[in-house]
Design a protein around this motif. Sequence first.
Motif, mmCIF file in Angstrom:
data_model
loop_
_atom_site.group_PDB
_atom_site.id
_atom_site.type_symbol
_atom_site.label_atom_id
_atom_site.label_comp_id
_atom_site.label_asym_id
_atom_site.label_seq_id
_atom_site.Cartn_x
_atom_site.Cartn_y
_atom_site.Cartn_z
ATOM 1 N N LEU A 54 0.827 -1.209 0.000
ATOM 2 C CA LEU A 54 0.000 0.000 0.000
ATOM 3 C C LEU A 54 0.862 1.260 0.000
ATOM 4 N N GLY A 55 2.175 1.097 0.084
ATOM 5 C CA GLY A 55 3.054 2.262 0.080
ATOM 6 C C GLY A 55 2.815 3.172 1.268
ATOM 7 N N LEU A 56 2.515 2.593 2.432
ATOM 8 C CA LEU A 56 2.268 3.439 3.605
ATOM 9 C C LEU A 56 3.556 4.148 4.018
ATOM 10 N N PHE A 94 2.604 9.842 -11.419
ATOM 11 C CA PHE A 94 1.466 9.816 -10.502
ATOM 12 C C PHE A 94 0.310 9.073 -11.142
ATOM 13 N N PRO A 99 0.919 2.702 -5.746
ATOM 14 C CA PRO A 99 0.756 3.281 -4.408
ATOM 15 C C PRO A 99 1.830 4.296 -4.010
ATOM 16 N N LYS A 100 3.060 4.077 -4.461
ATOM 17 C CA LYS A 100 4.121 5.005 -4.064
ATOM 18 C C LYS A 100 4.232 6.163 -5.046
ATOM 19 N N ASN A 101 3.424 6.098 -6.107
ATOM 20 C CA ASN A 101 3.556 7.022 -7.236
ATOM 21 C C ASN A 101 4.932 6.935 -7.884
ATOM 22 N N PHE A 102 5.563 5.806 -7.691
ATOM 23 C CA PHE A 102 6.679 5.417 -8.556
ATOM 24 C C PHE A 102 6.686 3.902 -8.600
#
Lengths: 501, 537
Positions: A54-56, A94, A99-102
């Motif tokens: 989830l790229g938290l 983006f 999730p991390k926008n990369f």
Amino acid sequence: MSDATLSFEEAMEKYDPVLGFEVHVELNTKTKMFSSAPNVFGDEPNTNVNEVDLGLPGVLPVVNRAAIESSIKIGLALNCSIAESCTFARKQYFYPDTPKNFQTSQYEDPIAFDGYLDIELSDGTVFRVEIERAHMEEDAGKLTHMGGAAGRIQGADYSLVDYNRSGVPLVEIVTKPIEGAGSRAPELAKAYVAAVREIVKNLGVSDAKMERGNVRCDANVSLRPYGRERFGTRSETKNVNSLRAVEHAVRYEIQRHAAVLESGELIVQETRHWHQDTRTTTSGRPKSDADDYRYFPEPDLVPVVASREWVEELRATLPEPPAERRKRLQADWGYSDLEFRDVVNAGVMDEIEETITAGATASVARKWWMGEIVGRAKNADVDPGQLGVQPATIVELSRMVDGGKINNKMAAAVLDGVLAGEGTPEEIVAARGLAVVSDDGPLLEAIDAALAAQPDVADKIRGGKIQAIGAIVGGVMKATRGQADAGRVRELILAKLGVEG
Amino acid sequence: MTETPTGAIPARELIRLSAADLANRLAAGEVTSVEATQAYLDRIADVDGGERGVNAFLHVNAEEALAVAAEVDAIRATGGEAAGALHELAGVPIAIKDLIVTVGQPTTAGSKILEGWHSPYDATVIKRIRAAKMPILGKTNLDEFAMGSSTEHSAYGPTRNPWDLDRIPGGSGGGSAAAVAAFEAPLALGTDTGGSIRQPGAVTGTVGVKPTYGSVSRYGAIAMASSLDQIGPVSRTVLDSALLHQVIGGHDPFDSTSLPEPLADLVAAARMGNVEGMRIGIIKELHGEGYQPGVENRFNESLDLLRNAGATIVEVSCPNFQYALGAYYLIMPSEASSNLAKFDGVRFGLRVLPEDPPLTIERVMAATRASGFGDEVKRRIILGTYALSAGYYDAYYGSAQKVRTLVQRDFDAAFEQADVLISPTAPTTAFRLGEKLDDPLAMYLNDVATIPANLAGVPGLSLPGGLADEDGLPVGIQLLAPAREDARLYRVGAVLESLLEQSWGGPMLDRAPALASTADSVDSSAVTAAPNHGGSL
């Protein structure tokens, strides 16, 4: 509005096609590329995720060793060199499925590079496709756009995102420009993707189901006048997800490019969306070589080091190469060269192998796949393997025919019933009241009637023209609504007329 | 049952004990963890809030802290194997920089964009602190996403320096440093990307350590610049930092950049007690011009003390350090621009809808980031995005990475001549709130002496070196060691600390002005007047 196209033949007369493919292979590792979450297809949305997927805030990636092993195996099977040390990079953009926008991918130094794949075409010639690189990366989540038009994010009322796929390990296989295929370009396209699918399936590193997106193809096409060295402007048709579609998409793009060039216009460098229903592509987003993903080395990961010993250990575990496997299968099955090539070109070699494994004889398996299923798949515009025929179904149908319970014609009808979801062959036979009429009494009555109706034919048979018997058999079959065993009918007719078969 | 002489130590003395001392007394049953934890919670209530409060804490975790304390006390009271198995620091409270994620408490990173967000997972260092049963007092203030040198860039108001409430406590970890300096916590965790542990340590008169890159897991520290960030201890004594470093350090399979080998015995190093024969290198480029005279004087005194203790003082040159700040301000924003991309309003934290249609995903992301990020964060995202752009990458990010290699080589050469390097931690003492807020470059220059260690991944420690003559404010002394040789910092740091305290007749923080309780009427003149300390400090 659909684009203008030139006929394929005319396009080929005027232009030399150049192809290129990016094939994404989803690996079937137990866990994801950079996290310990399960890598499983088809579960409830957003259940196979943890904080990394989830790229938290605060999370860090850890490379999955099994994914590296699979990637090295793919590289070796594609005759690539394997990097002794390679790194990951961040590809930045983006988009809500990322999730991390990369995306953590490989950029400057892929794990595998400089390989090739020899592709056998239907005329028996071998075409070498050069592989530029195979690199590791992570898959994005899956977006479903609700409302609006055509399932696109533009104009959707809202979008749902399933991060189960987020972080699934991918290997992206990139070819060098493929020149010189000429009018065989569409066929080569299909054969190349089929070959890649076959390799990753045999390696056991991917489930290799195109309908599930385990193998996804982006097809690049450009045209140039014959004799010109410089490539034309290319289009990239995204996510062409069946072998048939690959062939059709390349063919369509060649025809579309040719029409554009003929009208004096320029090809726009862009991505194209493939539409299975109309077998056409439509404009996606402009794509230029200057797309700026702001790649930079992934600072959260250390280089992946593949010792030569490890690579050689993995090389030793590789299964037999596809060409050798084909030779072995053809010998095992006893198919003629022509029969076997037809099987390969129809894309049912693996299916036949599975059917034989399930208990069918080689000839029965071939009869069903080539005689029944390939045609149905063509009508449905899917690859034969995607039609949903289970090997066990064929084995069951074949046993019913052998046991004289139903005849071949009925069996084909039962198969349609199975594909329509009516149940198992046995259930369908019972439900439809199908059974071969094996009691000679009703048959003899029908034979008498048929002979009486066609006395001239009866005379011909009596006179030794046995090939005329088909008309009488046909009459009997008609009278019994196809439920008679044609072989038995023939015997009875000959006996009745006192003629030796 | 062990007898616990309740109230044997008055709260005002209890909160001034070092962590090591408190740990000993807890083990000896002289005081309970609940008493100590309550004393700190009372102190926080007393000095942290209100208009002129220290504002070190963004969240106070009283209930859970007391529950952990009570659990430790119960285990101790039962005795036997369980009590014997308790960690040395069990029951010693700690404050956590709010950049480190914690289950059960909010984590804001000092930003509006994460207001109200609760992490569903604990950082690795938090897991280790919980395993040691250290009560977590709460989360401390910081510059937004750790971007700043004064804690003025926090979205939740600045932290004030306990030595002078009109001055900055350093940054980005001003909250952790001020909490420890104001006796609101005996220990704290910080993060150091370019000096965010050491510089606040210097200006608040506390100890702060940036461990070797990879010595402490970064899993769960919200990333600013991944290749530079490192979690480390904040304390009032060198030994206390060693004790805490020993709790949080060591390999973590969740952090690929974490070092594989086991941690050295840092506590033993802090207790070694001699520097005889050690070569201590003055970095020519990190003192003199640009450094406040009072800072320079205290630095020279420390050199004298070390020389008298048997160390050899040598001078080394690190010519490429002059480019370190420039390289840092390309690498750090580049990585930050990427690390902060995930804050987009899609999955967690703040979501702001654009005022006018159309309501597209891009516009929601843009509106969220426009309203959720502060100016300094935006400045660095824009800088970093630019530096990584096609056509500029080689000139900016690429060149900066080359400088980074040169800085590492300077360190390599310097460590051939010296076992430990020494410099002032910061060029000046604490400046006034607001003084440099409109001048980013002046703000960035605060970290000129601390940044090289982050670029090279080597460990650094800052300890109190006395008070500057001109303003009576704390001066920090920085020690640097080769990568993986953190133990040397604790060995030299503890000796220097002891020599300095002997010369002062007690810990430097004893000289800090008493903080007015926020419950009392505030008399700012009492705390802002320059204390009249002797020049020897």
